[in-house]
Design an enzyme around this catalytic site. Structure first.
Site, PDB file in Angstrom:
ATOM      1  N   ARG A 179       1.200  -8.281  11.117  1.00 35.21           N
ATOM      2  CA  ARG A 179       2.450  -7.505  11.245  1.00 35.21           C
ATOM      3  C   ARG A 179       3.655  -8.390  10.973  1.00 35.21           C
ATOM      4  NH1 ARG A 179       0.716  -3.788   9.619  1.00 35.21           N
ATOM      5  NH2 ARG A 179      -1.150  -5.040   9.421  1.00 35.21           N
ATOM      6  N   LYS A 235       0.813  -1.205   0.000  1.00 37.87           N
ATOM      7  CA  LYS A 235       0.000   0.000   0.000  1.00 37.87           C
ATOM      8  C   LYS A 235       0.856   1.268   0.000  1.00 37.87           C
ATOM      9  CE  LYS A 235      -1.402   1.422   3.828  1.00 37.87           C
ATOM     10  NZ  LYS A 235      -2.023   1.583   5.141  1.00 37.87           N
ATOM     11  N   THR A 236       1.851   1.274   0.859  1.00 35.46           N
ATOM     12  CA  THR A 236       2.689   2.470   0.963  1.00 35.46           C
ATOM     13  C   THR A 236       3.406   2.741  -0.345  1.00 35.46           C
ATOM     14  OG1 THR A 236       3.009   1.867   3.269  1.00 35.46           O
ATOM     15  CG2 THR A 236       4.399   3.604   2.400  1.00 35.46           C
ATOM     16  N   GLN A 268      -9.029  -3.940   8.692  1.00 34.04           N
ATOM     17  CA  GLN A 268      -8.106  -3.381   9.682  1.00 34.04           C
ATOM     18  C   GLN A 268      -8.681  -2.153  10.385  1.00 34.04           C
ATOM     19  OE1 GLN A 268      -3.817  -3.419   8.591  1.00 34.04           O
ATOM     20  NE2 GLN A 268      -4.537  -4.102   6.593  1.00 34.04           N
ATOM     21  N   ASP A 306      -4.984   8.125   3.580  1.00 31.40           N
ATOM     22  CA  ASP A 306      -4.546   6.782   3.961  1.00 31.40           C
ATOM     23  C   ASP A 306      -5.371   6.313   5.158  1.00 31.40           C
ATOM     24  OD1 ASP A 306      -3.143   4.474   4.028  1.00 31.40           O
ATOM     25  OD2 ASP A 306      -1.299   5.327   4.861  1.00 31.40           O
ATOM     26  N   GLU A 307      -5.449   5.026   5.367  1.00 28.91           N
ATOM     27  CA  GLU A 307      -6.183   4.445   6.502  1.00 28.91           C
ATOM     28  C   GLU A 307      -7.602   5.022   6.584  1.00 28.91           C
ATOM     29  OE1 GLU A 307      -4.768   2.032   7.862  1.00 28.91           O
ATOM     30  OE2 GLU A 307      -2.600   2.374   8.014  1.00 28.91           O
TER      31      GLU A 307
END
Length: 802
Positions: free
Chosen positions: A641, A33-34, A256, A225-226
DNA sequence: GTGTAATGCTATTGG
DNA sequence: AGCATTACAC
C-alpha cells in the site's frame, strides 16, 4: 480523445486492446490495474460497444463509482452512466429485485445483514431447544454461509454423507436442520441474506433459461476485478453469464488473495486457463507505486509462499528508504511512536494527514492508535469496524422503515414491536412466533390478524398489539404517497423513537439522538438531490419489453416530478460499507483500517502495526500452511500500500481481553530480506526517563503510566470553537463523544423572536415565538429538519448564534 | 412487564 | 475492557 493509449506500457496497452475473447490480467500490486480497467472499458465503448452491454464487477461500490467517473471523463457522462458497474452483491441484488417474482420473493425483499441473520439463528436455536454454547450462532452462520457460497442447498446439505459425518463428529448433528429452518424463515420473511444474493442468482440462472439468455445477451462484455477473491458462487455466475459470448476479462493477483476465509477460492484464478483454453494472458509486472526498497521487501516476503503464479514485480522508481521497524514496550507506546512519527513527518516533509495510513490485523487494535492520535490532535478516520448503519439506534429506526416496506420482515418486527416499550413483552411475542411457525406464516401475519388466529392475549395486550399493527399499516400506506423524508420523519416521531432517545440525557443518548438526526438529514439530501433516476432499473424494463434501448438523454429518463420514496432509499443500505461513504469533511484525515479493508488503496506513508506472533500472523492460522500463506499475502498487501515509506511496529506487551499479554516479534519481520530493513529506535526511547527511578520491567503497567502522564498535553484552556451552520454531522468514525460538558446557555432574557439560536441537542434553529413570564419563558423554535419545538427555558439551554 | 445489577463472553479478517 | 445476556427486585 484516444491518446489515452499513449500513456500505457506495451503490456497494459495489450490488455486494453484485446477486447474480444477471454482475457486474464495478472496485475501485480501498484501496476496500474485500475487504469487498465478504466481504459479498457472506455476503449470498448469507443470501438462501438454499447455501454448497456458492459458489466464490470468491482470489489467495493466506491471503486465502481470512481472508475465510472474516470470513464466519464473519456467517453462522456451520459454513456458512462449506463454502465453496469458495482459489487457482485449490489449488481445482482438489482437483478434479483427485478426477477424476484420468479423465485416466489417480493421485489421489495429485505436484505438481512449479519446481525439479522445471527439473531434469527439464535431464535431458531431457542425454539429447537439447542444449546447455543454448542451451536454458537456465529459459527452456525459461518457454516451456513460457506454452504451457500459453495451452492449447497439445505436439502443437499442434509443428504450429503460427508457433510453429515463432519457435523456429527463435531457434535453438531442438527446443523443441517438449522440451515433448513433458517432458509424457510428467511423466505417467509421475504428476506435474503448476503449469501442468498449470490445463491439465488445462481438458482435464477439455472432454473430459468429465458432469464439466463436475456442476461447473456445483455452482458456481452464482462469484467471482473479482484478475481482472486471470488468464491464458487460468484465464479459460477460469471461463467454462466459469459458462456454465450465469452468476452470475459478477469483481473487479479494471486499474491493478494486474502479472502479465503469467506469462501474465496484462489483456484478460480489459477484455473482460469483450463476454463478458457484460448485465454490471452497479460502480466502487469511493473510497479508504479512504490520505491525499490518497498517492492524488494514485498517480493522477499511473498517468496516464502509456495503457491503462486510466476510473476516478477519490479519498479523503475527510486530506491527510497529502508523499511523501518520500531519496537515498543506496550501497545500504548506503540501508538505514541506512530502518532509521533506522523506528527514529525508532517512537519519535516510537509505531508498531509491524508497521506498516512495505519493498518492493523484486527479492529480491536484501533483504540490505542486513536488515543495516541487524539493526544497530538491529529485528525483521523476509522474505516470498517462498527459501521454507521450497524449502530443500534440507526438499526432501530431502519427496522421501522424496513417493516413498513416489507411487513413480513421478522427481524425488524422483533426489533421494534416493543421498542419503545409499549407493553408487548417477551411472552406475548414468543407466543406469536410459536403460532406463526405452527401455521407456517410470518409473525406479522399473526400480529396483524390476532383475532383470526385466536391468540391468547389479555385485553390490554391485544389492544396494544392491534394498535401497533395499525401504526405499521399506516406507514405502509404512506410509502408511495409521501417522499422519503416526510415519511421517515413521520415514522421517527410517531413511533415514539425520537422521544425515547430525547429523554435519554446521557452523552451517549445525545449522540444517539444526533445520529438519528444525521440519518434523517441524509434522507433529506437523497430526496432533494437532482440525480437521475436509476437508469439501470429503466434499462431492465426496456430489456423486458424487448425494445431497443434509448441511450440518449431522451424522455425515457425524464422524471423530475417523481417522488423519491423511502423504499428506494432503503433498498441497498445493507450493502453499504464505510468505504462507500465519501464525506468531504473527512478529506484530510489519517486513515485507520484493517489490512483487509486497505486492499486497492495506496498512501505515501504506511504504518503496519502489531507485527507480533499470534496477532499477525493470527494464532488461528498457525496450524495450516495454507492459512499461514494467506496471512503472508496479507502482509504483502499491507506493505504494497505504501508509496514512499513503510513503517512496521510491534510491541513486547499488549492488552488482550483486559489482560497484559507478552508478545514477540512476528516471523514476517525476519522473513524480510535484511538489506531492506532498518531497525529504528524511537527518539522518545533514547531519552528514556531512567531518572524516574521506576522499575524498568517492561511488563509492569506503572512505567507506561508515568510515560503517559508526561506526555499528556495541557488541557486546552477555552475551546473557542463556535459551531456554525447546520447540525454537526456525526459520521461512523467520528461519533460525538461528549457534547454536554461545554455547552453554556445565554440568559433567556436576552432572547428575541427571530433570533438564530443553538440547542445542544437540536442544533441551530430560529425563534418563532416567545411567551410566558420572566422565570417561565416558553420558546417556540423552528429547527431545520425537525420542525417546531416548544422549549421551556427553565430547562432548555439556548445559545444565541445571531 | 420493566428496570437495574451481576454475570459471562468475546477479538481474525467482511459484503 | 466493553458489551450482551441473565437474574432478580419492583
Amino acid at each position: 480523445m484516444s491518446d489515452y493509449l499513449e500513456g500505457l506500457n506495451p503490456e497494459q496497452r495489450g490488455a486494453v486492446q484485446q477486447t474480444e475473447g477471454a482475457v486474464m490480467i495478472i496485475a501485480g500490486a501498484g501496476s496500474g490495474k485500475t487504469r487498465v480497467l478504466t481504459y479498457r472499458i472506455a476503449h470498448l465503448m469507443q470501438k462501438g460497444v454499447d455501454s448497456f452491454n458492459i458489466m464490470a464487477l468491482t470489489f467495493t461500490n466506491k471503486a465502481a463509482r470512481e472508475m465510472k467517473e474516470r470513464i466519464a471523463h473519456i467517453v462522456g457522462n451520459t454513456e458512462a452512466k449506463n454502465l453496469w458497474m458495482g459489487t457482485f452483491h449490489s449488481i445482482f441484488a438489482k437483478i434479483l429485485r427485478f426477477e424476484a417474482h420468479r423465485l416466489g420473493y417480493p421485489s421489495n425483499f429485505t436484505i438481512y445483514d449479519t446481525d439479522d441473520s445471527k439473531s434469527l439463528i439464535k431464535a431458531i436455536l431457542n425454539e429447537q431447544g439447542l444449546d447455543d454454547k454448542v451451536y454458537k450462532p456465529g459459527m452456525v452462520y459461518n457454516r451456513i454461509s460457506s454452504a451457500k457460497n459453495n451452492l449447497i442447498s439445505p436439502e443437499q446439505y442434509q443428504a450429503d454423507v460427508y457433510i453429515q459425518e463432519e457435523d456429527k463428529s463435531n457434535a453438531k448433528p442438527k446443523m443441517g436442520l438449522i440451515y433448513q429452518i433458517y432458509n424457510e424463515r428467511c423466505f417467509r420473511a421475504g428476506a435474503m441474506d448476503f449469501d442468498d444474493l449470490l445463491f439465488k442468482t445462481n438458482i435464477l440462472l439455472r432454473d430459468f433459461p429465458e432469464v439466463l439468455h436475456k442476461y447473456q445477451d445483455k452482458f456481452k462484455y464482462i469484467l471482473v476485478d479482484e478475481y482472486q477473491d471470488t468464491n464458487y458462487s460468484q465464479y459460477l455466475i460469471v461463467k454462466k453469464l459469459a458462456a454465450k459470448y465469452e468476452n470475459i476479462c478477469v483481473v487479479g493477483d494471486d499474491a493478494q488473495s486474502i479472502y479465503a476465509f469467506r469462501g474465496a477460492n484462489i483456484q478460480n484464478i489459477l484455473n482460469f486457463k483450463s476454463d478458457y483454453p484460448e485465454v490471452k494472458v497479460f502480466k502487469l509486472e511493473q510497479n508504479y507505486r512504490s520505491t525499490k526498497n518497498i517492492v524488494g521487501a514485498a517480493n522477499s516476503i511473498i517468496a516464502n509462499n509456495q503457491d503462486q503464479l510466476e510473476k516478477v514485480v519490479w519498479t523503475a522508481n527510486e530506491p527510497g528508504e529502508p523499511i523501518r521497524v520500531y519496537k515498543s514496550l506496550t501497545d500504548n507506546e506503540e501508538g505514541g511512536i506512530v502518532a509521533g512519527n506522523i506528527f514529525e513527518t508532517k512537519m519535516n516533509e510537509q505531508a498531509h494527514n491524508k497521506d498516512f495510513a495505519i493498518l492493523y490485523r484486527t479492529n480491536s487494535q484501533s483504540r490505542a492508535m486513536e488515543e495516541a492520535l487524539r493526544k497530538l490532535n491529529i485528525p483521523y478516520r476509522i474505516y470498517g469496524g462498527l459501521s454507521f448503519y450497524a449502530r443500534k439506534e440507526i438499526k432501530d429506526l431502519l427496522a421501522y422503515f424496513n417493516l413498513a416496506i416489507n411487513n413480513k420482515n421478522e427481524e425488524a418486527l422483533k426489533r421494534v414491536i416493543n421498542y419503545p416499550a409499549r407493553g408487548i413483552g417477551k411472552t406475548s411475542l414468543e407466543r406469536m412466533i410459536v403460532l406463526a411457525n405452527e401455521n407456517s406464516v410470518s409473525p406479522w401475519d399473526i400480529v396483524a390478524n390476532a383475532d383470526q388466529f385466536k391468540v391468547q392475549l389479555g385485553a390490554a395486550a391485544a389492544a396494544k398489539m392491534s394498535e401497533f399493527a395499525n401504526m405499521i399499516k399506516s406507514f405502509s400506506i404512506m410509502l408511495k404517497a409521501q417522499n422519503a423524508y416526510e415519511l421517515s420523519s413521520h415514522i421517527a416521531t410517531s413511533s415514539g423513537l425520537l422521544k425515547e432517545l430525547y429523554n435519554d440525557r446521557s452523552p451517549e443518548g445525545v449522540s444517539r439522538y444526533e445520529n438519528i438526526e444525521s440519518l434523517l438529514n441524509s434522507i433529506k439530501e437523497f430526496v432533494d438531490s437532482e440525480d437521475e433516476i436509476d437508469t439501470l432499473e429503466q434499462d431492465l424494463q426496456n430489456l423486458e419489453q424487448g425494445g431497443a434501448v434509448d441511450t440518449g438523454t431522451g424522455e425515457l429518463y425524464n422524471n423530475t416530478n417523481r417522488i423519491k420514496t423511502l423504499d428506494e432509499y432503503i433498498k441497498d443500505i445493507a450493502l453499504l460499507t464505510d468505504a462507500d461513504k465519501d464525506d468531504p469533511a473527512d478529506a484530510d484525515r489519517v486513515s485507520l483500517m484493517t489490512i483487509h479493508a486497505s486492499k486497492g488503496l495506496e498512501f505515501n506513508y504506511v504504518f503496519v502495526v502489531g507485527l507480533e506472533e499470534n496477532l499477525f500472523p493470527s494464532h488461528l492460522s498457525l496450524n495450516a500452511r495454507a492459512d499461514l500463506e494467506e496471512e503472508r499475502r496479507l502482509f504483502y498487501v499491507a506493505l504494497t500500500r505504501a508509496k514512499k515509506r513503510a513503517v512496521l511496529t510491534y510491541s513486547e506487551t499488549r492488552y488482550r481481553w483486559g489482560n497484559l499479554v507478552v508478545a514477540e516479534a512476528s516471523r514476517f519481520i525476519e522473513e524480510l530480506e535484511e538489506k531492506y530493513v532498518e531497525h529504528a529506535v524511537d527518539k522518545r526511547k533514547q531519552q528514556a526517563p531512567t531518572y524516574l527511578g521506576m522499575n524498568r520491567n517492561p511488563f509492569t503497567q506503572e512505567r507506561t503510566e508515568v510515560f503517559q502522564k508526561k506526555e499528556k498535553p495541557q488541557p486546552t484552556v477555552n475551546p473557542v470553537v463556535v459551531p456554525k451552520g447546520n447540525f454537526k454531522k456525526v459520521s461512523a468514525a467520528n461519533p460525538v463523544k461528549n457534547t454536554t460538558s461545554d455547552f453554556v446557555a445565554d440568559d433567556p432574557a436576552l432572547l428575541q423572536t427571530g433570533m438564530d439560536v443553538e440547542h445542544e441537542r437540536f442544533g441551530i434553529g430560529k425563534i418563532v415565538n416567545l411567551e410566558g413570564g420572566v422565570n417561565d419563558i416558553k420558546a417556540t423554535v423552528f429547527f431545520q429538519g425537525l420542525g417546531q419545538k416548544q422549549l421551556l427555558l427553565r430547562y432548555a439551554k439556548l445559545k444565541i448564534v445571531k
